[in-house]
Write a protein that holds these residues in place. Structure first.
Motif, PDB file in Angstrom:
ATOM      1  N   UNK A  97      -8.541  -8.268   5.928  1.00  0.00           N
ATOM      2  CA  UNK A  97      -7.297  -8.082   5.178  1.00  0.00           C
ATOM      3  C   UNK A  97      -6.317  -9.207   5.490  1.00  0.00           C
ATOM      4  N   UNK A  98      -6.120  -9.499   6.769  1.00  0.00           N
ATOM      5  CA  UNK A  98      -5.150 -10.522   7.152  1.00  0.00           C
ATOM      6  C   UNK A  98      -5.574 -11.907   6.669  1.00  0.00           C
ATOM      7  N   UNK A  99      -6.855 -12.180   6.660  1.00  0.00           N
ATOM      8  CA  UNK A  99      -7.345 -13.461   6.137  1.00  0.00           C
ATOM      9  C   UNK A  99      -7.091 -13.547   4.633  1.00  0.00           C
ATOM     10  N   UNK A 100      -7.298 -12.446   3.907  1.00  0.00           N
ATOM     11  CA  UNK A 100      -7.011 -12.422   2.474  1.00  0.00           C
ATOM     12  C   UNK A 100      -5.526 -12.674   2.213  1.00  0.00           C
ATOM     13  N   UNK A 101      -4.673 -12.063   3.021  1.00  0.00           N
ATOM     14  CA  UNK A 101      -3.232 -12.253   2.866  1.00  0.00           C
ATOM     15  C   UNK A 101      -2.862 -13.705   3.151  1.00  0.00           C
ATOM     16  N   UNK A 102      -3.466 -14.296   4.173  1.00  0.00           N
ATOM     17  CA  UNK A 102      -3.177 -15.694   4.493  1.00  0.00           C
ATOM     18  C   UNK A 102      -3.497 -16.592   3.292  1.00  0.00           C
ATOM     19  N   UNK A 109      -2.055  -1.765  -1.281  1.00  0.00           N
ATOM     20  CA  UNK A 109      -3.011  -0.692  -1.488  1.00  0.00           C
ATOM     21  C   UNK A 109      -3.990  -0.502  -0.337  1.00  0.00           C
ATOM     22  N   UNK A 110      -3.796  -1.205   0.770  1.00  0.00           N
ATOM     23  CA  UNK A 110      -4.699  -1.120   1.919  1.00  0.00           C
ATOM     24  C   UNK A 110      -4.570   0.242   2.600  1.00  0.00           C
ATOM     25  N   UNK A 111      -5.683   0.706   3.150  1.00  0.00           N
ATOM     26  CA  UNK A 111      -5.719   1.906   3.987  1.00  0.00           C
ATOM     27  C   UNK A 111      -6.526   1.559   5.225  1.00  0.00           C
ATOM     28  N   UNK A 112      -5.976   1.844   6.410  1.00  0.00           N
ATOM     29  CA  UNK A 112      -6.692   1.506   7.633  1.00  0.00           C
ATOM     30  C   UNK A 112      -6.444   2.500   8.747  1.00  0.00           C
ATOM     31  N   UNK A 113      -7.431   2.647   9.606  1.00  0.00           N
ATOM     32  CA  UNK A 113      -7.338   3.534  10.763  1.00  0.00           C
ATOM     33  C   UNK A 113      -6.630   2.796  11.887  1.00  0.00           C
ATOM     34  N   UNK A 127      -0.603   0.455   2.148  1.00  0.00           N
ATOM     35  CA  UNK A 127       0.022  -0.596   2.937  1.00  0.00           C
ATOM     36  C   UNK A 127       0.155  -1.866   2.105  1.00  0.00           C
ATOM     37  N   UNK A 128       1.292  -2.527   2.249  1.00  0.00           N
ATOM     38  CA  UNK A 128       1.490  -3.855   1.696  1.00  0.00           C
ATOM     39  C   UNK A 128       1.647  -4.816   2.866  1.00  0.00           C
ATOM     40  N   UNK A 129       0.879  -5.893   2.839  1.00  0.00           N
ATOM     41  CA  UNK A 129       0.946  -6.933   3.862  1.00  0.00           C
ATOM     42  C   UNK A 129       1.295  -8.237   3.156  1.00  0.00           C
ATOM     43  N   UNK A 130       2.212  -9.001   3.725  1.00  0.00           N
ATOM     44  CA  UNK A 130       2.612 -10.257   3.101  1.00  0.00           C
ATOM     45  C   UNK A 130       2.881 -11.323   4.154  1.00  0.00           C
ATOM     46  N   UNK A 131       2.786 -12.576   3.708  1.00  0.00           N
ATOM     47  CA  UNK A 131       3.096 -13.713   4.571  1.00  0.00           C
ATOM     48  C   UNK A 131       4.603 -13.863   4.702  1.00  0.00           C
ATOM     49  N   UNK A 146       4.480   0.346   5.209  1.00  0.00           N
ATOM     50  CA  UNK A 146       3.802   1.516   4.645  1.00  0.00           C
ATOM     51  C   UNK A 146       4.677   2.723   4.836  1.00  0.00           C
ATOM     52  N   UNK A 147       4.492   3.681   3.950  1.00  0.00           N
ATOM     53  CA  UNK A 147       5.302   4.908   3.971  1.00  0.00           C
ATOM     54  C   UNK A 147       4.503   6.134   4.401  1.00  0.00           C
TER      55      UNK A 147
END
Length: 152
Positions: A97-102, A109-113, A127-131, A146-147
């Protein structure tokens, strides 16, 4: 980068990067910078975390909602390698996920444990992740919001 809980400059970086990449405001843009920083840290009804750009990124920001979620206070959270927010078997998915964001600037739309300080496991959802990118175009890290959390 040294960040304090109520850093107006850092809150502005979070908000401007989020707006530029996602097209959505993280905080009411009418708030003065110092009020926006206080609201984001103290009162936001969602979690916000950020880490730096080291080879093994470390957290540089976690609002109170995130601290409650992960059961760490500010001093415990800041400097903690962000990979430790997920258990070892779940880190590959997080790393992808972090590599995709980079590469793409952001993902949603991410979901993670994840795992809290106590060992409690929970899902972070939608989850929304951004640079984090400054006005000069320099990437200073990545942030996530994330909420929803669900017990695992």
């Amino acid at each position: 980068m040294i960040v304090t809980p109520h850093s107006a400059d850092f809150a502005a970086l979070l908000c401007a990067s989020h707006r530029r990449l996602t097209g959505h405001d993280l905080v009411d843009p009418a708030l003065p910078p110092s009020d926006a920083a206080r609201w984001l840290y103290d009162a936001a009804p969602f979690c916000v975390l950020a880490h730096d750009t080291q080879a093994d990124p470390c957290f540089i920001y976690a609002n109170l909602a995130a601290q409650t979620c992960f059961e760490y206070d500010w001093d415990e959270f800041i400097g903690l390698p962000s990979r430790l927010s997920a258990e070892a078997p779940n880190r590959d998915e997080r790393d992808r996920l972090l590599a995709d964001v980079a590469r793409q600037g952001y993902a949603s739309g991410y979901r993670g444990l994840r795992i809290a300080k106590s060992g409690r496991r929970f899902w972070i959802e939608d989850v929304t992740v951004w640079n984090l990118v400054d006005a000069a175009g320099l990437r200073l890290g990545q942030a996530a919001t994330y909420r929803r959390i669900t017990p695992a």
